[in-house]
Structure formats: C-alpha cells, structure tokens
Design a protein around this motif. Structure first.
Motif, PDB file in Angstrom:
ATOM      1  N   ILE A  41      -5.656  33.334  51.116  1.00 51.54           N
ATOM      2  CA  ILE A  41      -6.145  33.711  52.443  1.00 51.54           C
ATOM      3  C   ILE A  41      -5.787  35.169  52.744  1.00 51.54           C
ATOM      4  O   ILE A  41      -6.597  35.922  53.292  1.00 51.54           O
ATOM      5  N   ALA A  42      -4.589  35.588  52.372  1.00 53.60           N
ATOM      6  CA  ALA A  42      -4.163  36.969  52.621  1.00 53.60           C
ATOM      7  C   ALA A  42      -5.019  37.969  51.864  1.00 53.60           C
ATOM      8  O   ALA A  42      -5.187  39.119  52.304  1.00 53.60           O
ATOM      9  N   ALA A  43      -5.587  37.545  50.734  1.00 52.68           N
ATOM     10  CA  ALA A  43      -6.390  38.451  49.917  1.00 52.68           C
ATOM     11  C   ALA A  43      -7.857  38.504  50.341  1.00 52.68           C
ATOM     12  O   ALA A  43      -8.618  39.331  49.835  1.00 52.68           O
ATOM     13  N   MET A  44      -8.274  37.652  51.269  1.00 55.04           N
ATOM     14  CA  MET A  44      -9.685  37.560  51.647  1.00 55.04           C
ATOM     15  C   MET A  44     -10.022  38.521  52.777  1.00 55.04           C
ATOM     16  O   MET A  44      -9.226  38.732  53.691  1.00 55.04           O
ATOM     17  N   THR A  45     -11.219  39.069  52.720  1.00 58.06           N
ATOM     18  CA  THR A  45     -11.727  39.853  53.846  1.00 58.06           C
ATOM     19  C   THR A  45     -12.152  38.915  54.958  1.00 58.06           C
ATOM     20  O   THR A  45     -12.335  37.711  54.745  1.00 58.06           O
ATOM     21  N   LEU A  46     -12.343  39.446  56.135  1.00 58.07           N
ATOM     22  CA  LEU A  46     -12.800  38.631  57.255  1.00 58.07           C
ATOM     23  C   LEU A  46     -14.134  37.974  56.930  1.00 58.07           C
ATOM     24  O   LEU A  46     -14.339  36.781  57.204  1.00 58.07           O
ATOM     25  N   ARG A  47     -15.050  38.711  56.341  1.00 55.15           N
ATOM     26  CA  ARG A  47     -16.367  38.157  56.027  1.00 55.15           C
ATOM     27  C   ARG A  47     -16.247  37.015  55.008  1.00 55.15           C
ATOM     28  O   ARG A  47     -16.940  36.001  55.126  1.00 55.15           O
ATOM     29  N   GLU A  48     -15.380  37.175  54.033  1.00 58.86           N
ATOM     30  CA  GLU A  48     -15.169  36.106  53.050  1.00 58.86           C
ATOM     31  C   GLU A  48     -14.589  34.864  53.711  1.00 58.86           C
ATOM     32  O   GLU A  48     -14.969  33.731  53.378  1.00 58.86           O
ATOM     33  N   LYS A  49     -13.678  35.052  54.642  1.00 59.74           N
ATOM     34  CA  LYS A  49     -13.108  33.908  55.352  1.00 59.74           C
ATOM     35  C   LYS A  49     -14.192  33.144  56.104  1.00 59.74           C
ATOM     36  O   LYS A  49     -14.271  31.906  56.041  1.00 59.74           O
ATOM     37  N   LEU A  50     -15.017  33.861  56.831  1.00 57.94           N
ATOM     38  CA  LEU A  50     -16.061  33.226  57.634  1.00 57.94           C
ATOM     39  C   LEU A  50     -17.082  32.512  56.749  1.00 57.94           C
ATOM     40  O   LEU A  50     -17.508  31.396  57.047  1.00 57.94           O
ATOM     41  N   ALA A  51     -17.468  33.164  55.663  1.00 59.24           N
ATOM     42  CA  ALA A  51     -18.448  32.560  54.758  1.00 59.24           C
ATOM     43  C   ALA A  51     -17.926  31.265  54.151  1.00 59.24           C
ATOM     44  O   ALA A  51     -18.691  30.315  53.917  1.00 59.24           O
ATOM     45  N   ALA A  52     -16.616  31.206  53.910  1.00 61.88           N
ATOM     46  CA  ALA A  52     -16.022  30.016  53.309  1.00 61.88           C
ATOM     47  C   ALA A  52     -16.071  28.810  54.235  1.00 61.88           C
ATOM     48  O   ALA A  52     -15.853  27.675  53.798  1.00 61.88           O
ATOM     49  N   LEU A  53     -16.368  29.033  55.512  1.00 63.00           N
ATOM     50  CA  LEU A  53     -16.470  27.941  56.491  1.00 63.00           C
ATOM     51  C   LEU A  53     -17.911  27.517  56.730  1.00 63.00           C
ATOM     52  O   LEU A  53     -18.191  26.767  57.673  1.00 63.00           O
ATOM     53  N   VAL A  54     -18.820  27.969  55.878  1.00 58.75           N
ATOM     54  CA  VAL A  54     -20.237  27.644  56.008  1.00 58.75           C
ATOM     55  C   VAL A  54     -20.674  26.767  54.839  1.00 58.75           C
ATOM     56  O   VAL A  54     -20.377  27.079  53.681  1.00 58.75           O
ATOM     57  N   MET A  55     -21.360  25.673  55.158  1.00 63.46           N
ATOM     58  CA  MET A  55     -21.989  24.817  54.143  1.00 63.46           C
ATOM     59  C   MET A  55     -23.494  24.856  54.372  1.00 63.46           C
ATOM     60  O   MET A  55     -23.952  24.729  55.514  1.00 63.46           O
ATOM     61  N   VAL A  56     -24.251  25.022  53.292  1.00 64.16           N
ATOM     62  CA  VAL A  56     -25.701  25.138  53.415  1.00 64.16           C
ATOM     63  C   VAL A  56     -26.398  24.176  52.469  1.00 64.16           C
ATOM     64  O   VAL A  56     -25.799  23.656  51.517  1.00 64.16           O
TER      65      VAL A  56
END
Length: 418
Positions: free
Chosen positions: A58-73
């Motif tokens: 989590i510390a290594a992730m960018t904000l955009r990567e964090k948000l994308a990881a919470l999306v299921m498509v």
C-alpha cells in the motif's frame, strides 16, 4: 531454506497457557518451554509477514493505483487478452465473469480466468453470479437451487453449494456472488424465486449452510444487503423502496444476513434498496447502512456494491452520473465498486479513464478520504494476497520477518537472510 518462526496458533497457545498460570495463582516455577521446530535460539518473535506485505504494498502505490484496485468491471467477450489489457491498462482489482465470458464448460473458462492476472503474488479478484437455477453463468451447474432448496433440510443447501463451489473453483473463479440472503413472503416479489427460505429463520438456516458448503473452496458473498425482499420491485431498473423501520428490519431481513456473517462469509454485496425510515439513500450509497453492517452485524469483511450501472437504469436524475455514483459509494464505505460494462459502453456505461480521474479529484477536494481508501484497500488486497498462496513480504525486511537474529544465525552457522 528460510527458517520460519512459530505459527500464530502456536503463539496464541503460549499466551493462553500464561494466562491460565496467572489466573490460577500457581507459584511453582513453570517448566522450560518445549523447543519449537524452525525457531532459532535467541530469535525474536517473527512479524506477521502478510501484514508486512500489505503495508509495504500500500505504501508503494500511487493514489490512482489505490483507487483502481477498488474497482471491479465486466469486459464483454471470451478474448482473455482483451480483458487482461483492460485490467492492466487501468490497474483494476477485479473482474466479474458474465454469461458472455463463458465460452464453454468450467474447464474452458479456467483457461480465460487463468490468463487475467499479470502478477502471481497478487491475482486479480475474479467473481461470478452462480446461484444455480435461473441465475447461473456456468451452465453445467445442476446442483439444487433456491426453488428446490426451500423445501429441503438445510443440509441439502450445504451439499448443493459445496458442489456449486467446486464448479466455480474449477472455472478458476475466486468469488461466488451466489448466496441470496434475501427473504420475502410476497410471491409476486422480483426476488422471491431466488430466496432460500420461506421465513427469516428458514432462510437463515440455509444461508448459513450455503456458506459452510462453499467454505475453503470459493469466497462466499451474501446478497443483496439490507434485503431485497422488503420491496417487490426489480433493482435492475428501479430503486426498490420500503417503509419498514429498524426494529422490523432487525426481526426479518437482517436475520439471514447475520447468520451468513456468523458462518464466515467474507463478502457482502450492497443492494440498491432504499428503506426510507432508515436512510434517504439506496443502501449502496448510504454510510448509514455500511455502519449498520459493520457495527450492528459485526461484519469485518469486504463490501462490494451491486452493479452501479443499475442506478443509472432507474431513470432517476440524481443517479444519472456514474462518476458521482462511484464517489458516493466509496465515500459511504463500500470497499469495491462494481461496473458491469455492456458491449456498447455508450448505451449505459462509464468512461474508465474519466472514472479514475473523478475519483482522484474527489480525494483532492475531500469528498473521499485517503485513509478510508487505504482501509478498503487493505481488506481487498488481503483477499488477493491470500489467493496467491504466497507469504513473502513485498520488500524483504530481513531476519526480523522470520524471527531470526544475527546472533542466533551465527550460533547456528546459518548465513543471514536479506
């Protein structure tokens, strides 16, 4: 081979023994502890390596990567390369397998799902709606479904969902959005044919049994919280509403969900259902309902929304913007937002780049709080990491991760790790 420290179970047993000695007032000097296999003399207690991994990741992730990881498509079609290209391009954390992704039996689907993850240590969350009966993506599922199970003992539901879970796992799918915890006495209700019991207590027995049947094979999901049976309407095209209050809800619709949670279900799907006396919003956008689920029902797992595009299909102007819906869903406390994209995203869909842009802006202006995003991310990555079967830290943190010390390694004539 890297030496590991004692298991959590071993540490817990030691603590329990110490507690017994204190409580009983025993004054005799306790015997020396038994040597623990794999533990070097003088070694510190090892860290929880999975927790180390999650914190480092989590510390290594960018904000955009964090948000994308919470999306299921959902990405239409059976072309695994195309689906994976979407997941990799945006960094989405999950994909739902719908009927148009199933090009044959479960073993064929396994070829598709097995090609979707770009990182073995953090596989994409794959999910499927496999209730059986009228809702089944894997057509060879002939295990008993709701209509039949309502008239059978709870043990039949456990066996049916054990069989169903094995089929889902054969298809390489991690999550089954398959356990309907709704209940209704209304035979005209949209959800009636998919419920597992005629009464809250009967539904609760079978819901808990279904969770037990799937346990250890796939990740069970209870749906559609807080209870689709409170309204006869179809949430795919409307916002079903109910006027019942909290006391009535606790005595009826809450009962099967509580039973499924106590049986160990790791996911709950939040429905687009509005209980006017409890919250003015559909549950999928309501912090009130997330709080009730967490605090009153004691659920500490992953909360996923039902398909957010269903809100748009309601035709209500307040839900016509999919970006705003996603922001509100995450702000409410959902951990994963689900978008079942159609073949033509221009019909009822969402621009994926615009979605991530909007979520980033929402963090910037305070509508989303990054600490809360991190909490959801921790829960979601925990599922993904567990599915990998790996236990290494993201960045090797050296001897302390494994309960080793330089002195003990020197005594054992073992070169230090890290």
């Amino acid at each position: 081979m890297r030496r590991r420290g004692p298991t959590r179970l071993g540490r817990a047993a030691a603590l329990a023994l110490a507690a017994v000695i204190v409580v009983t007032g025993c004054t005799a000097e306790p015997p020396p502890p038994e040597p623990q296999p794999g533990r070097l003399v003088g070694a510190p207690a090892p860290l929880d390596v999975t927790e180390v991994y999650l914190q480092q990741r989590i510390a290594a992730m960018t904000l955009r990567e964090k948000l994308a990881a919470l999306v299921m498509v959902h990405v239409p079609g059976t072309d695994a390369a195309r689906i994976r290209s979407v997941l990799d391009r945006y960094g989405f954390g999950g994909v739902i397998i719908m009927g148009d992704n199933v090009g044959g039996p479960a073993r064929t689907v396994a070829g598709l799902t097995g090609a979707l993850s770009s990182e073995a240590g953090l596989p994409v969350l794959t999910a499927i709606d496999q209730e059986g009966g009228i809702v089944r993506r894997l057509r060879e599922d002939d295990a008993a479904a709701a209509r039949e199970l309502r008239g059978l003992p709870a043990s039949a539901a456990e066996q049916a969902f054990r069989t169903r879970a094995a089929l889902v796992a054969e298809a390489g799918v991690l999550i089954n959005f398959g356990i309907v915890a709704d209940v209704t006495p209304d035979s005209s209700s949209f959800i009636r044919s998919r419920t597992l019991g005629e009464s809250p207590s009967a539904a609760a027995e079978r819901v808990a049994a279904a969770v037990r049947g799937e346990l250890g094979t796939v990740l069970s999901t209870l749906k559609h919280f807080p209870g689709h049976g409170a309204s006869p309407d179809d949430s795919h095209i409307s916002i079903p509403r109910s006027s019942i209050g909290m006391r009535a809800w606790r005595a009826t619709h809450a009962v099967p969900f509580r039973a499924g949670i106590e049986a160990g279900a790791p996911l709950v799907m939040m429905g687009h259902l509005q209980f006017d006396r409890i919250s003015p919003l559909p549950a999928s956008l309501s912090p009130t309902w997330v709080t009730i689920l967490r605090q009153q029902l004691g659920f500490d797992g992953v909360i996923v929304t039902d398909d957010l595009l269903m809100l748009q299909r309601s035709g209500l102007p307040e839900y016509e913007n999919p970006l705003r819906n996603a922001i509100r869903a995450l702000a409410a406390g959902n951990d994963i937002v689900l978008f079942v994209l159609p073949a033509d995203p221009g019909s009822v869909g969402v621009d994926l780049t615009g979605l991530l842009d909007a979520l980033e802006r929402a963090v910037g202006d305070g509508r989303l709080v990054e600490a809360r995003i991190d909490a959801s991310l921790h829960r979601v990555l925990s599922l993904r990491r567990a599915a990998s079967g790996l236990v290494e830290p993201y960045v090797d943190c050296g001897p302390k991760c494994w309960g080793e010390s330089p002195r003990s390694l020197a005594l054992a004539d073992v070169p230090p790790t890290g």
